[in-house]
Scaffold this motif. Structure first.
Motif, PDB file in Angstrom:
ATOM      1  N   ASP A  38     -50.055   1.903   3.758  1.00 13.79           N
ATOM      2  CA  ASP A  38     -50.098   1.227   2.453  1.00 13.79           C
ATOM      3  C   ASP A  38     -48.769   0.570   2.067  1.00 13.79           C
ATOM      4  O   ASP A  38     -48.515   0.344   0.903  1.00 13.79           O
ATOM      5  N   ASN A  39     -47.908   0.316   3.075  1.00 16.52           N
ATOM      6  CA  ASN A  39     -46.618  -0.329   2.767  1.00 16.52           C
ATOM      7  C   ASN A  39     -46.749  -1.846   2.707  1.00 16.52           C
ATOM      8  O   ASN A  39     -47.543  -2.430   3.434  1.00 16.52           O
ATOM      9  N   TYR A  40     -45.905  -2.453   1.886  1.00 15.12           N
ATOM     10  CA  TYR A  40     -45.735  -3.901   1.901  1.00 15.12           C
ATOM     11  C   TYR A  40     -44.305  -4.244   2.294  1.00 15.12           C
ATOM     12  O   TYR A  40     -43.353  -3.719   1.714  1.00 15.12           O
ATOM     13  N   THR A  79     -34.018  -1.388  -0.028  1.00 13.52           N
ATOM     14  CA  THR A  79     -33.940  -0.803  -1.372  1.00 13.52           C
ATOM     15  C   THR A  79     -33.487   0.651  -1.342  1.00 13.52           C
ATOM     16  O   THR A  79     -32.883   1.131  -2.286  1.00 13.52           O
ATOM     17  N   HIS A  80     -33.841   1.360  -0.268  1.00 18.88           N
ATOM     18  CA  HIS A  80     -33.414   2.758  -0.133  1.00 18.88           C
ATOM     19  C   HIS A  80     -33.610   3.208   1.312  1.00 18.88           C
ATOM     20  O   HIS A  80     -34.117   2.447   2.138  1.00 18.88           O
ATOM     21  N   HIS A  81     -33.210   4.446   1.612  1.00 24.08           N
ATOM     22  CA  HIS A  81     -33.034   4.890   2.991  1.00 24.08           C
ATOM     23  C   HIS A  81     -34.286   5.490   3.638  1.00 24.08           C
ATOM     24  O   HIS A  81     -34.237   5.883   4.797  1.00 24.08           O
ATOM     25  N   GLY A 137     -37.627   6.292   5.678  1.00 23.06           N
ATOM     26  CA  GLY A 137     -38.041   5.754   6.965  1.00 23.06           C
ATOM     27  C   GLY A 137     -39.051   4.620   6.874  1.00 23.06           C
ATOM     28  O   GLY A 137     -39.018   3.686   7.682  1.00 23.06           O
ATOM     29  N   ASP A 138     -39.945   4.677   5.880  1.00 28.56           N
ATOM     30  CA  ASP A 138     -40.949   3.628   5.762  1.00 28.56           C
ATOM     31  C   ASP A 138     -40.374   2.352   5.129  1.00 28.56           C
ATOM     32  O   ASP A 138     -41.110   1.398   4.857  1.00 28.56           O
ATOM     33  N   HIS A 139     -39.049   2.330   4.925  1.00 36.34           N
ATOM     34  CA  HIS A 139     -38.375   1.139   4.385  1.00 36.34           C
ATOM     35  C   HIS A 139     -37.287   0.608   5.324  1.00 36.34           C
ATOM     36  O   HIS A 139     -36.928  -0.557   5.252  1.00 36.34           O
ATOM     37  N   VAL A 140     -36.770   1.490   6.187  1.00 35.70           N
ATOM     38  CA  VAL A 140     -35.665   1.088   7.082  1.00 35.70           C
ATOM     39  C   VAL A 140     -36.018   1.233   8.560  1.00 35.70           C
ATOM     40  O   VAL A 140     -35.176   0.977   9.428  1.00 35.70           O
ATOM     41  N   GLY A 182     -38.888  -1.847  -4.429  1.00 37.86           N
ATOM     42  CA  GLY A 182     -39.051  -0.711  -3.520  1.00 37.86           C
ATOM     43  C   GLY A 182     -40.007   0.318  -4.087  1.00 37.86           C
ATOM     44  O   GLY A 182     -41.152  -0.008  -4.433  1.00 37.86           O
ATOM     45  N   ASP A 183     -39.553   1.553  -4.195  1.00 38.30           N
ATOM     46  CA  ASP A 183     -40.402   2.649  -4.693  1.00 38.30           C
ATOM     47  C   ASP A 183     -39.998   3.108  -6.094  1.00 38.30           C
ATOM     48  O   ASP A 183     -40.148   4.286  -6.442  1.00 38.30           O
ATOM     49  N   THR A 184     -39.457   2.197  -6.912  1.00 37.10           N
ATOM     50  CA  THR A 184     -39.044   2.578  -8.273  1.00 37.10           C
ATOM     51  C   THR A 184     -40.222   2.462  -9.229  1.00 37.10           C
ATOM     52  O   THR A 184     -40.699   3.443  -9.777  1.00 37.10           O
ATOM     53  N   ALA A 197     -43.314  -1.653  -3.054  1.00 34.04           N
ATOM     54  CA  ALA A 197     -43.395  -1.463  -1.604  1.00 34.04           C
ATOM     55  C   ALA A 197     -44.650  -0.733  -1.134  1.00 34.04           C
ATOM     56  O   ALA A 197     -44.799  -0.479   0.058  1.00 34.04           O
ATOM     57  N   HIS A 198     -45.548  -0.401  -2.061  1.00 36.82           N
ATOM     58  CA  HIS A 198     -46.773   0.305  -1.643  1.00 36.82           C
ATOM     59  C   HIS A 198     -47.979  -0.180  -2.427  1.00 36.82           C
ATOM     60  O   HIS A 198     -47.870  -0.526  -3.608  1.00 36.82           O
ATOM     61  N   GLU A 199     -49.133  -0.122  -1.781  1.00 39.55           N
ATOM     62  CA  GLU A 199     -50.416  -0.384  -2.439  1.00 39.55           C
ATOM     63  C   GLU A 199     -50.958   0.965  -2.933  1.00 39.55           C
ATOM     64  O   GLU A 199     -51.696   1.649  -2.222  1.00 39.55           O
TER      65      GLU A 199
HETATM   66 FE    FE Z   1     -41.926   4.216   0.420  1.00 43.64          FE
END
Ligand code: FE
Ligand code: ZN
Length: 265
Positions: free
Chosen positions: A19-21, A61-63, A65-68, A138-140, A176-178
């Motif tokens: 579900d990541n974008y 946006t942050h560290h 794993g599903d972002h970097v 991101g995930d905020t 960053a997520h649906e």
């Molecule tokens: Fe995430």
């Protein structure tokens, strides 16, 4: 896959994993290209070659794993630079340029301003383009929800969300997520009389049935329907079970805890 062209910044939304974008930002005037929070390299590399683009920047946006996850592979494949916020306990792989609040990231003729938005993690940041009315959070903040507390405090996240209220309300929120359907199911339990929310959820279900993303939304939509931005609302305070005079940050803390325990259906 959805293309959104805003003046000269083309934004390509790439759905990856569950579900990541991931977002490709292409400054049309100069050809400069960045990618926000690449989880996995292949879909990004596919888009780059399909469109004939050269990647110059990774914006993290942050560290998590599903972002970097694709940082090192994309660096190796393209020679791009990695932009994020350096923090010893929240390491971003391959980081080249550490940024803080107010820093400007230049992508060709486009500029993105760094906003520090701690809460989901302690060092979470966002990238905001005023000219292109877009913020990559991101995930905020999620559509109809907000990130979980995985490093920062409830007060941090509350204050970060308040900060977004200073941005123009027509700003598009690229999260960053649906997560919109499940977030909305919770939102309806604490804000059942909100007609804008009920209407929005109808549209969300229809979009998902068609396999379409419900992201981006606008900040004004979120102000009207996202309970985590509506902690001043007497009906939400009542649903949380606190007194009318309870400070908003405490309403937020309890609302976030209720969401952690929430199981839809
Ligand atoms: Fe995430
Ligand atoms: Zn995360």
């Amino acid at each position: 896959m959805k293309d959104i062209t805003l003046s000269s910044l083309e934004i390509v939304q790439i759905p990856v994993l569950r579900d990541n974008y991931v977002y490709l930002l292409h400054d049309v005037a100069t050809g400069s290209t960045a990618v926000v929070d690449p989880s996995v390299p292949e879909p990004v590399l596919d888009q780059l070659s399909e469109r004939g683009l050269t990647l110059s920047l990774i914006l993290n946006t942050h560290h998590h794993g599903d972002h970097v996850g694709a940082n090192l592979a994309l660096k190796a494949a393209t020679g791009c630079s990695v932009v994020g916020k350096a923090a010893p306990e929240e390491t971003i792989p391959g980081l080249d340029l550490s940024v803080v609040e107010g820093d400007l990231v230049t992508l060709g003729a486009s500029t993105l301003r760094v906003l520090e938005l701690p809460g989901h993690t302690r060092h979470h940041i966002a990238f905001w383009s005023k000219a292109h009315r877009s913020v990559f959070v991101g995930d905020t903040l999620f559509a109809l929800g907000c990130g979980r507390l995985l490093g920062g405090s409830a007060l941090d996240l509350f204050q970060s969300l308040q900060k977004l209220k200073d941005l123009p309300s027509e700003t598009l929120v690229y999260c960053a997520h649906e997560y919109t359907q499940s977030n909305g199911a919770f939102a309806l339990t604490v804000d059942p009389r909100n007609e804008a929310l009920a209407l929005r959820m109808q549209g969300v279900h229809e979009a998902r049935e068609r396999g379409q993303p419900t992201v981006p939304s606008t900040l004004s939509q979120e102000f009207a329907t996202n309970p985590f931005l509506r902690t001043d609302d007497p009906l939400i305070k009542a649903a949380v079970g606190v007194m009318e005079e309870t400070p908003e940050e405490e309403v937020f803390r309890q609302l976030r805890a209720m969401k952690d325990d929430f199981k839809a259906g």
